[in-house]
Design a protein around this motif. Sequence first.
Motif, PDB file in Angstrom:
ATOM      1  N   GLY A  60       1.190  -0.998  -0.223  1.00  0.00           N
ATOM      2  CA  GLY A  60       0.088  -0.271  -0.237  1.00  0.00           C
ATOM      3  C   GLY A  60       0.884   1.402   0.041  1.00  0.00           C
ATOM      4  O   GLY A  60       0.662   2.139  -0.776  1.00  0.00           O
ATOM      5  N   SER A  61       2.182   1.121   0.966  1.00  0.00           N
ATOM      6  CA  SER A  61       2.871   1.936   1.149  1.00  0.00           C
ATOM      7  C   SER A  61       3.675   2.992  -0.926  1.00  0.00           C
ATOM      8  O   SER A  61       3.995   3.921  -0.960  1.00  0.00           O
ATOM      9  CB  SER A  61       3.847   1.680   2.411  1.00  0.00           C
ATOM     10  N   ALA A  62       3.901   1.601  -1.281  1.00  0.00           N
ATOM     11  CA  ALA A  62       4.374   1.563  -2.477  1.00  0.00           C
ATOM     12  C   ALA A  62       3.444   2.084  -3.566  1.00  0.00           C
ATOM     13  O   ALA A  62       4.221   3.070  -4.182  1.00  0.00           O
ATOM     14  CB  ALA A  62       4.945   0.296  -2.755  1.00  0.00           C
ATOM     15  N   ILE A  63       2.311   1.803  -3.136  1.00  0.00           N
ATOM     16  CA  ILE A  63       1.228   2.684  -4.282  1.00  0.00           C
ATOM     17  C   ILE A  63       0.913   3.482  -4.674  1.00  0.00           C
ATOM     18  O   ILE A  63       0.984   4.624  -5.081  1.00  0.00           O
ATOM     19  CB  ILE A  63       0.542   1.101  -4.240  1.00  0.00           C
ATOM     20  N   VAL A  64       0.805   4.266  -2.909  1.00  0.00           N
ATOM     21  CA  VAL A  64       0.644   5.384  -2.729  1.00  0.00           C
ATOM     22  C   VAL A  64       1.782   6.247  -3.592  1.00  0.00           C
ATOM     23  O   VAL A  64       1.674   7.336  -3.590  1.00  0.00           O
ATOM     24  CB  VAL A  64       0.772   5.728  -1.155  1.00  0.00           C
ATOM     25  N   MET A  65       3.020   5.728  -2.942  1.00  0.00           N
ATOM     26  CA  MET A  65       4.121   6.443  -3.990  1.00  0.00           C
ATOM     27  C   MET A  65       3.763   6.575  -4.887  1.00  0.00           C
ATOM     28  O   MET A  65       4.572   7.857  -6.153  1.00  0.00           O
ATOM     29  CB  MET A  65       6.295   5.628  -2.861  1.00  0.00           C
ATOM     30  N   LEU A  66       3.792   5.223  -5.921  1.00  0.00           N
ATOM     31  CA  LEU A  66       3.418   5.253  -7.258  1.00  0.00           C
ATOM     32  C   LEU A  66       2.688   6.339  -7.841  1.00  0.00           C
ATOM     33  O   LEU A  66       2.304   7.126  -8.404  1.00  0.00           O
ATOM     34  CB  LEU A  66       3.408   4.148  -7.495  1.00  0.00           C
ATOM     35  N   LEU A  67       1.415   6.660  -7.155  1.00  0.00           N
ATOM     36  CA  LEU A  67       0.161   7.543  -7.068  1.00  0.00           C
ATOM     37  C   LEU A  67       0.951   9.063  -6.850  1.00  0.00           C
ATOM     38  O   LEU A  67       0.948   9.872  -7.834  1.00  0.00           O
ATOM     39  CB  LEU A  67      -0.908   7.023  -6.309  1.00  0.00           C
ATOM     40  N   LEU A  68       1.470   9.370  -5.948  1.00  0.00           N
ATOM     41  CA  LEU A  68       2.548  10.681  -6.773  1.00  0.00           C
ATOM     42  C   LEU A  68       3.263  10.727  -7.391  1.00  0.00           C
ATOM     43  O   LEU A  68       3.788  11.771  -7.954  1.00  0.00           O
ATOM     44  CB  LEU A  68       2.807  10.627  -5.188  1.00  0.00           C
TER      45      LEU A  68
END
Length: 616
Positions: free
Chosen positions: A257-265
Amino acid sequence: MVSAQLTLTVLMGVFLVGVAAFLSRVEDWRSYTPLVSGGGGGYGDAGATVHREKPAGITRWLTTVDHKDIGILYGTYAVIAFAVGGLMAFGIRMQLIAPTGAVFENGFYNAILTSHGITMLFLFGTPIIAAFSNYFIPLLIGADDMAFPRINAIAFWLLPPGALLIWAGFFLPGMTGAQTAWTMYTPLSVEQANPGVDLMLLGLHLTGVSATMGAINFIATIFTERDDDVNWANLDIFSWTILTQSALILFAFPLLGSAIVMLLLDRNLATTFYAVGEGGGPILWQHLFWFFGHPEVYILVLPPMGIVSYVIPKFSGRKLFGFKFVVYSTLAIGVLSFGVWAHHMFTTGIDPRLRASFMAVSLAIAIPSAVKTFNWITTMWNGRIRLTTPMLFCIGFVANFIIGGVTGVFLASVPVDQILHDTYYVVGHFHYVVMGAIAFAGFAGIYYWFPIFTGRMYQRTLGKAHFWLSMIGTNITFFAMLFLGYLGMPRRYATYDFNNAIAPLDMVTLMHQAASVGAIILLLGQIIFVWNLLQSWLEGPKLEDPDPWDLKETDQHGREFQWHERRITTALADGGEAEEAVTDGGVVSDANDTSSEPRSGGGEVVDEDGSTGAEN
């Protein structure tokens, strides 16, 4: 574009808050559970009370917090996802019949390739396990329900919007499906200007939140809701694997989830978490993703191992050999699974000393898997084996898992992996584990527990046809992929007209065509499975016999069938009737005939001279 994506994110957040608010305002959900705590009975004992009946129709399924209903919802959702992902896989195989591509243009091929992987892993693999665990864990440990029934319901209802977001690129105007492959490697996933990628990432986020909520619930349930006579020493093997899986989810999914948030950012706000030459770079995504991704393999395979460990003794007429060592090996796999992620990165140029350490752990994790395999084989050795459909799928699981495991040992070796990395050998190895093992265990569980969650019996001839078509199709398809890997065929290619630059084109084409033939056989088997499942559930003969597998004879009658027996007894006392049903390797059940004719493992009546008559 950025404002549109932010608006969509805000709308999704408002939607989820609204769902949570609605769920929190529904009164007395716990009373919808058939057996409410009061007598402590999960098996229908006299102390249990019912406040009121479940609501009827669609309202029941939209508002239920009964663990059995939620288990059925998970199972229905997973079967639908399995059908969607399977059709995508069939399309991929039809595309690769010809070297220049037979069906799709390259972009659409990449989109269905991406969605196939994500659908099978996140929308089928995890939910089908949740279906079994939701329905049976409380029954196996003597609990009334899950520890947090409302959270259990919320965890499921996050999945349908997650699936719609993941598939949204295919049916929303102006979008296409994400073309990142299921690993979503940067910089491709950052630079791909397609809103479908953002929707897919948001959908994955929802599925991760769902899995995490479910994991917390299972840990709390197994720790706090066990009956007084269920301790750690006699906790069943399936519950042990679910407990271990839930612990892995708690550590792995939040990282994704954290990695996906950074990817979305990075995609929408121009941050540089994965930017080339800045921040962590593309290699950071690989470390974060595979720190989740390899434990995810064991998140998917440990509960199926638990199902196989639970079902094999039932049809071998003996207890599981080396029960404690199977439990210890399960825990060992859970610990070691977090130390092997970089074997996916042997070709990225990481320090050779790190590669050596990850190679050692990757080889070591094969040991507890081998322990399980030998325990399964030893349990069957000299046992009174009955080749019912669940047992056939368990045996198929063991055979396919051996092939998938041994091919994985080769990939754990640095020099071998550097040759075979990103070839079809990896695809074949992975699918032997995912389809040949995980799906086979899922089918074994469905057939074994079918009498409990439907009260009916499936068509045993169709069940065995499903097994043989699946077994033959699996080995033709994925063994051909292993051979393609040895030929050097790279994965994720929409065409392969290489003019003999990699390998003889005729040989590569032949292997692709063989894999496609195997895919057709697999498709036929799954059509039979879906027909058998639906037709038997709706129209199959009802079971009166509370022991459809004759488990009492070998002292293998589990807690879930004790609950099933109490349910049938209650139904008959209320004036219910049961039609005649022939179980798969069991007995003929008749409301007016309590006798049991001896039968062979396939279910045929055995004459006094030991011969079998014609099948019914």
